[in-house]
Design an enzyme around this catalytic site. Structure first.
Site, PDB file in Angstrom:
ATOM      1  N   THR A 126     -20.285  40.498  56.849  1.00 13.36           N
ATOM      2  CA  THR A 126     -21.058  41.626  57.389  1.00 13.36           C
ATOM      3  C   THR A 126     -20.313  42.323  58.519  1.00 13.36           C
ATOM      4  O   THR A 126     -19.496  41.706  59.214  1.00 13.36           O
ATOM      5  CB  THR A 126     -22.405  41.086  57.928  1.00 13.36           C
ATOM      6  OG1 THR A 126     -23.044  42.095  58.696  1.00 13.36           O
ATOM      7  CG2 THR A 126     -22.207  39.869  58.823  1.00 13.36           C
ATOM      8  N   ASP A 127     -20.656  43.588  58.745  1.00 11.36           N
ATOM      9  CA  ASP A 127     -20.079  44.316  59.886  1.00 11.36           C
ATOM     10  C   ASP A 127     -20.628  43.797  61.214  1.00 11.36           C
ATOM     11  O   ASP A 127     -20.089  44.103  62.273  1.00 11.36           O
ATOM     12  CB  ASP A 127     -20.322  45.833  59.759  1.00 11.36           C
ATOM     13  CG  ASP A 127     -21.797  46.226  59.766  1.00 11.36           C
ATOM     14  OD1 ASP A 127     -22.667  45.334  59.709  1.00 11.36           O
ATOM     15  OD2 ASP A 127     -22.078  47.442  59.839  1.00 11.36           O
ATOM     16  N   GLU A 128     -21.707  42.998  61.149  1.00 14.60           N
ATOM     17  CA  GLU A 128     -22.340  42.555  62.399  1.00 14.60           C
ATOM     18  C   GLU A 128     -21.440  41.608  63.199  1.00 14.60           C
ATOM     19  O   GLU A 128     -21.672  41.385  64.387  1.00 14.60           O
ATOM     20  CB  GLU A 128     -23.713  41.922  62.101  1.00 14.60           C
ATOM     21  CG  GLU A 128     -24.612  42.920  61.390  1.00 14.60           C
ATOM     22  CD  GLU A 128     -26.056  42.493  61.210  1.00 14.60           C
ATOM     23  OE1 GLU A 128     -26.541  41.673  61.999  1.00 14.60           O
ATOM     24  OE2 GLU A 128     -26.692  42.998  60.274  1.00 14.60           O
ATOM     25  N   TYR A 140     -27.328  34.922  63.553  1.00 14.60           N
ATOM     26  CA  TYR A 140     -26.873  35.300  62.210  1.00 14.60           C
ATOM     27  C   TYR A 140     -25.413  35.764  62.247  1.00 14.60           C
ATOM     28  O   TYR A 140     -24.569  35.236  61.522  1.00 14.60           O
ATOM     29  CB  TYR A 140     -27.768  36.416  61.633  1.00 14.60           C
ATOM     30  CG  TYR A 140     -27.155  37.110  60.430  1.00 14.60           C
ATOM     31  CD1 TYR A 140     -26.943  36.427  59.233  1.00 14.60           C
ATOM     32  CD2 TYR A 140     -26.759  38.450  60.504  1.00 14.60           C
ATOM     33  CE1 TYR A 140     -26.358  37.066  58.136  1.00 14.60           C
ATOM     34  CE2 TYR A 140     -26.185  39.091  59.409  1.00 14.60           C
ATOM     35  CZ  TYR A 140     -25.982  38.400  58.229  1.00 14.60           C
ATOM     36  OH  TYR A 140     -25.396  39.028  57.155  1.00 14.60           O
ATOM     37  N   LYS A 172     -21.964  34.086  60.636  1.00 19.24           N
ATOM     38  CA  LYS A 172     -21.085  34.759  59.667  1.00 19.24           C
ATOM     39  C   LYS A 172     -19.662  34.868  60.245  1.00 19.24           C
ATOM     40  O   LYS A 172     -18.682  34.675  59.527  1.00 19.24           O
ATOM     41  CB  LYS A 172     -21.618  36.161  59.332  1.00 19.24           C
ATOM     42  CG  LYS A 172     -22.922  36.187  58.558  1.00 19.24           C
ATOM     43  CD  LYS A 172     -22.848  35.597  57.159  1.00 19.24           C
ATOM     44  CE  LYS A 172     -22.010  36.390  56.198  1.00 19.24           C
ATOM     45  NZ  LYS A 172     -22.132  35.873  54.797  1.00 19.24           N
TER      46      LYS A 172
HETATM   47  P1  NAD Z   1     -30.358  37.496  50.473  1.00 15.05           P
HETATM   48  O1  NAD Z   1     -31.004  36.769  51.610  1.00 15.05           O
HETATM   49  O2  NAD Z   1     -31.136  38.519  49.725  1.00 15.05           O
HETATM   50  O3  NAD Z   1     -29.837  36.441  49.382  1.00 15.05           O
HETATM   51  C1  NAD Z   1     -29.212  35.240  49.739  1.00 15.05           C
HETATM   52  C2  NAD Z   1     -29.162  34.360  48.500  1.00 15.05           C
HETATM   53  O4  NAD Z   1     -28.490  33.142  48.857  1.00 15.05           O
HETATM   54  C3  NAD Z   1     -30.555  33.962  47.971  1.00 15.05           C
HETATM   55  O5  NAD Z   1     -30.588  34.083  46.572  1.00 15.05           O
HETATM   56  C4  NAD Z   1     -30.693  32.514  48.409  1.00 15.05           C
HETATM   57  O6  NAD Z   1     -31.504  31.742  47.522  1.00 15.05           O
HETATM   58  C5  NAD Z   1     -29.235  32.044  48.361  1.00 15.05           C
HETATM   59  N1  NAD Z   1     -29.007  30.909  49.249  1.00 15.05           N
HETATM   60  C6  NAD Z   1     -29.395  30.798  50.563  1.00 15.05           C
HETATM   61  N2  NAD Z   1     -29.046  29.585  51.032  1.00 15.05           N
HETATM   62  C7  NAD Z   1     -28.418  28.939  50.012  1.00 15.05           C
HETATM   63  C8  NAD Z   1     -27.833  27.650  49.894  1.00 15.05           C
HETATM   64  N3  NAD Z   1     -27.837  26.789  50.922  1.00 15.05           N
HETATM   65  N4  NAD Z   1     -27.252  27.309  48.722  1.00 15.05           N
HETATM   66  C9  NAD Z   1     -27.247  28.180  47.670  1.00 15.05           C
HETATM   67  N5  NAD Z   1     -27.820  29.387  47.713  1.00 15.05           N
HETATM   68  C10 NAD Z   1     -28.402  29.766  48.879  1.00 15.05           C
HETATM   69  O7  NAD Z   1     -29.030  38.099  51.092  1.00 15.05           O
HETATM   70  P2  NAD Z   1     -28.283  39.473  50.765  1.00 15.05           P
HETATM   71  O8  NAD Z   1     -28.850  40.531  51.616  1.00 15.05           O
HETATM   72  O9  NAD Z   1     -28.197  39.663  49.312  1.00 15.05           O
HETATM   73  O10 NAD Z   1     -26.831  39.135  51.346  1.00 15.05           O
HETATM   74  C11 NAD Z   1     -25.870  38.472  50.536  1.00 15.05           C
HETATM   75  C12 NAD Z   1     -24.601  38.277  51.350  1.00 15.05           C
HETATM   76  O11 NAD Z   1     -24.099  39.533  51.785  1.00 15.05           O
HETATM   77  C13 NAD Z   1     -24.795  37.425  52.602  1.00 15.05           C
HETATM   78  O12 NAD Z   1     -23.663  36.590  52.746  1.00 15.05           O
HETATM   79  C14 NAD Z   1     -24.868  38.444  53.730  1.00 15.05           C
HETATM   80  O13 NAD Z   1     -24.403  37.891  54.934  1.00 15.05           O
HETATM   81  C15 NAD Z   1     -23.942  39.522  53.191  1.00 15.05           C
HETATM   82  N6  NAD Z   1     -24.237  40.894  53.664  1.00 15.05           N
HETATM   83  C16 NAD Z   1     -25.502  41.400  53.552  1.00 15.05           C
HETATM   84  C17 NAD Z   1     -25.751  42.719  53.959  1.00 15.05           C
HETATM   85  C18 NAD Z   1     -27.117  43.346  53.806  1.00 15.05           C
HETATM   86  O14 NAD Z   1     -27.308  44.480  54.247  1.00 15.05           O
HETATM   87  N7  NAD Z   1     -28.078  42.691  53.175  1.00 15.05           N
HETATM   88  C19 NAD Z   1     -24.702  43.492  54.482  1.00 15.05           C
HETATM   89  C20 NAD Z   1     -23.426  42.918  54.580  1.00 15.05           C
HETATM   90  C21 NAD Z   1     -23.196  41.627  54.166  1.00 15.05           C
HETATM   91  P1  TYD Z   2     -32.664  44.754  59.307  1.00  9.68           P
HETATM   92  O1  TYD Z   2     -33.048  45.374  58.003  1.00  9.68           O
HETATM   93  O2  TYD Z   2     -33.295  43.467  59.711  1.00  9.68           O
HETATM   94  O3  TYD Z   2     -31.079  44.650  59.314  1.00  9.68           O
HETATM   95  P2  TYD Z   2     -30.062  44.261  60.536  1.00  9.68           P
HETATM   96  O4  TYD Z   2     -30.820  43.781  61.697  1.00  9.68           O
HETATM   97  O5  TYD Z   2     -29.242  43.177  59.913  1.00  9.68           O
HETATM   98  O6  TYD Z   2     -29.297  45.514  60.809  1.00  9.68           O
HETATM   99  O7  TYD Z   2     -32.994  45.808  60.464  1.00  9.68           O
HETATM  100  C1  TYD Z   2     -32.393  47.101  60.455  1.00  9.68           C
HETATM  101  C2  TYD Z   2     -32.787  47.787  61.749  1.00  9.68           C
HETATM  102  O8  TYD Z   2     -34.194  48.016  61.738  1.00  9.68           O
HETATM  103  C3  TYD Z   2     -32.506  46.949  62.976  1.00  9.68           C
HETATM  104  O9  TYD Z   2     -32.083  47.815  64.034  1.00  9.68           O
HETATM  105  C4  TYD Z   2     -33.855  46.337  63.335  1.00  9.68           C
HETATM  106  C5  TYD Z   2     -34.839  47.394  62.856  1.00  9.68           C
HETATM  107  N1  TYD Z   2     -36.143  46.887  62.358  1.00  9.68           N
HETATM  108  C6  TYD Z   2     -37.330  47.442  62.858  1.00  9.68           C
HETATM  109  O10 TYD Z   2     -37.326  48.354  63.702  1.00  9.68           O
HETATM  110  N2  TYD Z   2     -38.518  46.960  62.361  1.00  9.68           N
HETATM  111  C7  TYD Z   2     -38.577  45.968  61.429  1.00  9.68           C
HETATM  112  O11 TYD Z   2     -39.697  45.555  61.040  1.00  9.68           O
HETATM  113  C8  TYD Z   2     -37.346  45.426  60.928  1.00  9.68           C
HETATM  114  C9  TYD Z   2     -37.347  44.327  59.898  1.00  9.68           C
HETATM  115  C10 TYD Z   2     -36.152  45.918  61.423  1.00  9.68           C
END
Ligand code: NAD
Ligand code: TYD
Length: 354
Positions: free
Chosen positions: A133-135, A158, A162
């Site tokens: 992630t960019d975070e 989190y 990562k």
């Molecule tokens: P998500 O929470 O929707 O999905 C995570 C998946 O991992 C789920 O299917 C869960 O069952 C599985 N999982 C969790 N713990 C596990 C374990 N111990 N063993 C096996 N499987 C397990 O997450 P997402 O939003 O799809 O993100 C996927 C990846 O991309 C993550 O690594 C996250 O850090 C990264 N990412 C997400 C975003 C975003 O905006 N959502 C952005 C950048 C990077």
């Molecule tokens: P989120 O979707 O949790 O992603 P991330 O924190 O990983 O960027 O949140 C996106 C932005 O929205 C973040 O600045 C927090 C804000 N947010 C709210 O204002 N209300 C909410 O209920 C949630 C879940 C997030």
């Protein structure tokens, strides 16, 4: 070409399910093995349309279990790993940091070690792709962008978990010459995202005319990317990225949270035939997230220049498609928000209850 077996972890989650779908369809000649432990965020319903494909296989396993990782990688003769399994929600990492330390750090280290041993044992193995992630780069002020060279400065449990896993993956490349690649992506949006994250949570609340909890003053900025564009970038990096390299992925689409929530209200009013402006009245400013990062913004010039990737949708197209999908799939939303979701919601959002 000999058949490859690509192990995708976390394939039942949001981004993972889009990636699995894409890979199953794009590479019928290869086996796609989806490994997922099916936490609250994993849902095999997300993959209904590909579950009967000949080249798709599901394995229920936990990355925290080293022996299971060794067994799966060796039994399936895995030729490459794309690792997405993680605990992914910042708010949950604040209330339960240890799950993030276990899964994101130790779980990744387990998978990595199992893959390393497999490769060192002489098995055919293309690469280990760690999806991050960019975070990890921390929080920006009003200007500037995250580059691949930006020093890590994670600020939530989190992002710290990562960042730790990124370092371990990179260390395996330097120490063992293990073929790894890492991507750091901005916030994704689109179908099948669990409604704990901002966009599906707001869509779910707007459709139910519930309060819309905006943290703080709503001026925090995120850079939003259509999830299928993330999947296309992962596919490209997996095939053409350079070992040991990192690629930033982003939508070049910065928005303040409040602007985004207002936009979702307006798109929903339009699609639901409500009076223009009526959903905006649901917006409720609530207590801020502790340590809330102010701004994320990605410079994705490297992947664009070196691999020729670009996003396929404009934000306007993407947000409209997203709202359309959730409205057309309200049973999905109802199912994933029944049961334990209610308890989660009540504990996190007491002050937002209307
Ligand atoms: P998500 O929470 O929707 O999905 C995570 C998946 O991992 C789920 O299917 C869960 O069952 C599985 N999982 C969790 N713990 C596990 C374990 N111990 N063993 C096996 N499987 C397990 O997450 P997402 O939003 O799809 O993100 C996927 C990846 O991309 C993550 O690594 C996250 O850090 C990264 N990412 C997400 C975003 C975003 O905006 N959502 C952005 C950048 C990077
Ligand atoms: P989120 O979707 O949790 O992603 P991330 O924190 O990983 O960027 O949140 C996106 C932005 O929205 C973040 O600045 C927090 C804000 N947010 C709210 O204002 N209300 C909410 O209920 C949630 C879940 C997030």
């Amino acid at each position: 070409m000999s058949q490859k077996t690509i192990l995708i972890t976390g394939g039942a989650g949001f981004i993972g399910s889009h990636l699995v779908r894409r890979m199953v369809r794009a590479y019928p000649e290869h086996r796609i093995v989806n490994l997922d432990s099916l936490t609250y965020a994993g849902n095999l319903e997300n993959l209904k349309d590909v579950e009967s494909a000949d080249n798709y296989h599901f394995v229920k396993a936990d990355i925290n279990d080293l022996a299971a990782m060794q067994q799966v990688i060796s039994e399936w003769q895995v030729t490459g790993v794309i690792h997405l399994a993680a605990e992914s929600h910042v708010d949950r990492s604040i209330t339960d940091p240890l799950s993030f330390i276990h899964t994101n750090i130790v779980g990744t280290a387990n998978l990595l070690l199992a893959a390393l041993k497999h490769w060192q044992g002489g098995a055919e193995f293309d690469r280990f792709f760690h999806v991050s992630t960019d975070e990890v780069y921390g929080s920006l002020g009003k200007t500037g962008y995250f580059l691949e060279t930006t020093p890590y400065d994670p600020r939530s449990p989190y992002s710290a978990s990562k960042a730790s896993s990124d370092h371990i993956v990179r260390a395996y490349h330097h120490t063992y010459g293990f073929p790894v690649v890492i991507s750091n992506c901005s916030n994704n949006y689109g179908p099948y995202q669990f409604p704990e994250k901002l966009i599906p949570l707001m869509i779910n609340n707007i459709r139910q005319s519930k309060a819309l909890p905006v943290y703080g003053d709503g001026t925090n900025v995120r850079d939003w990317l259509w999830v299928e564009d993330h999947a296309s970038a992962i596919d490209l990096i997996y095939r053409e990225g350079v070992d040991g390299e990192t690629y930033n992925i982003g939508g070049n689409n910065e928005m303040q949270n409040i602007e985004l929530v207002q936009l979702l209200c307006d798109v929903m009013d339009d699609q639901l035939g409500r009076d223009p402006g009526s959903s905006r009245e649901l917006i409720t400013f609530v207590k801020d997230r502790p340590g809330h990062d102010a701004r994320y913004a990605i410079d994705s010039g490297k992947i664009q220049r070196e691999l020729g990737w670009e996003p396929s949708l404009t934000p306007q197209q993407g947000f409209k498609k997203t709202v359309e999908w959730y409205l057309a799939n309200q049973e999905w939303l109802d199912r994933v928000t029944s049961g334990t979701y209610q308890t989660y919601y009540e504990s996190m959002y007491q002050s937002a209850e209307s």
